[in-house]
Scaffold this motif. Structure first.
Motif, mmCIF file in Angstrom:
data_model
loop_
_atom_site.group_PDB
_atom_site.id
_atom_site.type_symbol
_atom_site.label_atom_id
_atom_site.label_comp_id
_atom_site.label_asym_id
_atom_site.label_seq_id
_atom_site.Cartn_x
_atom_site.Cartn_y
_atom_site.Cartn_z
ATOM 1 N N ALA A 79 0.923 -0.906 0.008
ATOM 2 C CA ALA A 79 0.027 -0.055 -0.079
ATOM 3 C C ALA A 79 0.995 1.315 0.043
ATOM 4 C CB ALA A 79 -0.991 -0.075 1.138
ATOM 5 N N ALA A 80 1.922 1.258 0.813
ATOM 6 C CA ALA A 80 2.893 2.335 0.929
ATOM 7 C C ALA A 80 3.490 2.391 -0.633
ATOM 8 C CB ALA A 80 4.182 2.041 1.797
ATOM 9 N N ILE A 81 3.987 1.737 -1.208
ATOM 10 C CA ILE A 81 4.424 1.832 -2.583
ATOM 11 C C ILE A 81 3.392 2.342 -3.577
ATOM 12 C CG2 ILE A 81 5.333 0.656 -4.823
ATOM 13 C CD1 ILE A 81 6.841 -1.294 -2.601
ATOM 14 N N GLU A 82 2.247 2.236 -3.436
ATOM 15 C CA GLU A 82 1.021 2.713 -4.127
ATOM 16 C C GLU A 82 1.058 4.228 -4.183
ATOM 17 O OE1 GLU A 82 -2.673 0.479 -3.838
ATOM 18 O OE2 GLU A 82 -1.660 -1.239 -4.416
ATOM 19 N N HIS A 83 1.168 4.500 -2.753
ATOM 20 C CA HIS A 83 1.177 6.086 -2.436
ATOM 21 C C HIS A 83 2.196 6.780 -2.791
ATOM 22 C CE1 HIS A 83 -2.199 5.399 0.684
ATOM 23 N NE2 HIS A 83 -2.249 4.427 -0.038
ATOM 24 N N PHE A 84 3.507 6.118 -2.851
ATOM 25 C CA PHE A 84 4.632 6.674 -3.241
ATOM 26 C C PHE A 84 4.657 6.890 -4.811
ATOM 27 C CE2 PHE A 84 6.678 4.404 0.516
ATOM 28 C CZ PHE A 84 6.437 5.568 1.338
ATOM 29 N N GLU A 85 4.064 5.961 -5.601
ATOM 30 C CA GLU A 85 3.757 6.110 -6.934
ATOM 31 C C GLU A 85 2.847 7.055 -7.145
ATOM 32 O OE1 GLU A 85 2.578 2.058 -7.897
ATOM 33 O OE2 GLU A 85 4.772 1.353 -8.217
ATOM 34 N N HIS A 86 1.890 7.368 -6.271
ATOM 35 C CA HIS A 86 0.962 8.531 -6.648
ATOM 36 C C HIS A 86 1.393 9.905 -6.282
ATOM 37 C CE1 HIS A 86 -3.312 9.518 -7.324
ATOM 38 N NE2 HIS A 86 -2.974 10.526 -6.321
ATOM 39 N N ALA A 87 2.236 9.899 -5.383
ATOM 40 C CA ALA A 87 3.159 11.187 -5.268
ATOM 41 C C ALA A 87 3.940 11.534 -6.263
ATOM 42 C CB ALA A 87 3.716 11.175 -3.817
ATOM 43 N N THR A 88 4.530 10.477 -7.007
ATOM 44 C CA THR A 88 5.448 10.671 -7.913
ATOM 45 C C THR A 88 4.734 11.176 -9.103
ATOM 46 O OG1 THR A 88 7.171 9.033 -6.977
ATOM 47 C CG2 THR A 88 7.306 9.685 -9.547
ATOM 48 N N ARG A 89 3.443 10.753 -9.326
ATOM 49 C CA ARG A 89 2.643 10.832 -10.530
ATOM 50 C C ARG A 89 2.100 12.467 -10.469
ATOM 51 N NH1 ARG A 89 0.828 5.790 -9.893
ATOM 52 N NH2 ARG A 89 -1.267 6.408 -9.120
ATOM 53 N N LEU A 90 1.877 12.778 -9.243
ATOM 54 C CA LEU A 90 1.495 14.188 -9.066
ATOM 55 C C LEU A 90 2.591 15.016 -9.038
ATOM 56 C CD1 LEU A 90 -0.873 13.703 -5.819
ATOM 57 C CD2 LEU A 90 -1.506 14.312 -8.194
#
Length: 192
Positions: A79-90
């Motif tokens: 779940a953390a990795i998904e959130h980090f990927e989302h932060a990077t996309r933003l």
């Protein structure tokens, strides 16, 4: 910290006050939540504020980063990795992207993916937190030379550096995750 108990209490007071005053401000809520989770180790209150921040404004990359860190500390690395990927996309060109890379390294490390952790950490070596995780990840991935080289550089800058001096600064990890982190650092040659 000079007076750990006093400074933690003051962080808690200020974070709660920021959340109270900024109850509709996603930036204030995410920062307050991160402070409560990381410094105070009040994961329940910290995660609640961070989640509220993300719900209020899902376009703040740093709220997603803080949310990811909270998931690392809660033992939810995927779940953390998904959130980090989302932060990077933003915010793909964020000047502090190394922090997201270091955080991603931690998530892979605690998921037992040491090669991936070492790779992510190597990308983010200018982030302070990455230096410890790259050593631990390389040690557990079976790359002792790389791990020992990182620890030697760290100890050259700070000869008193020991696992025991890092325990309070590594983060509010679950005991089993902290033990894994310490095992990696021990294998990398960091003294107790």
């Amino acid at each position: 910290m000079h007076d750990r108990a006093q400074e933690i209490a003051e962080t808690a007071r200020l974070a709660r006050r920021a959340a109270e005053l900024g109850k509709d401000d996603a930036v204030a809520l995410s920062a307050a939540g991160f402070a409560l989770a990381y410094v105070v180790h009040d994961m329940a209150a910290g995660v609640a504020l961070i989640d509220r921040a993300v719900a209020l404004n899902p376009n703040i990359a740093w709220a997603w980063l803080y949310s990811g860190w909270a998931r690392v500390w809660l033992g939810q690395p995927d779940a953390a990795i998904e959130h980090f990927e989302h932060a990077t996309r933003l915010s793909p060109l964020d000047p502090l992207i190394a922090d997201v890379q270091a955080a991603t390294a931690h998530a892979h490390f605690f998921a037992g993916r040491y090669e991936e952790a070492a790779s992510w950490a190597a990308m983010s070596l200018d982030a302070r937190a990455a230096q410890y995780i790259v050593a631990a990840a390389n040690a557990l991935a079976g790359h002792p030379e790389e791990a020992e080289e990182i620890v030697a550089r760290l100890r050259q800058r700070d000869p008193g550096l020991r696992i025991s001096t890092l325990r309070e600064t590594l983060g509010p990890y679950r005991p089993e995750d902290l033990a894994k982190y310490e095992e990696g650092l021990r294998k990398a040659g960091m003294p107790e």
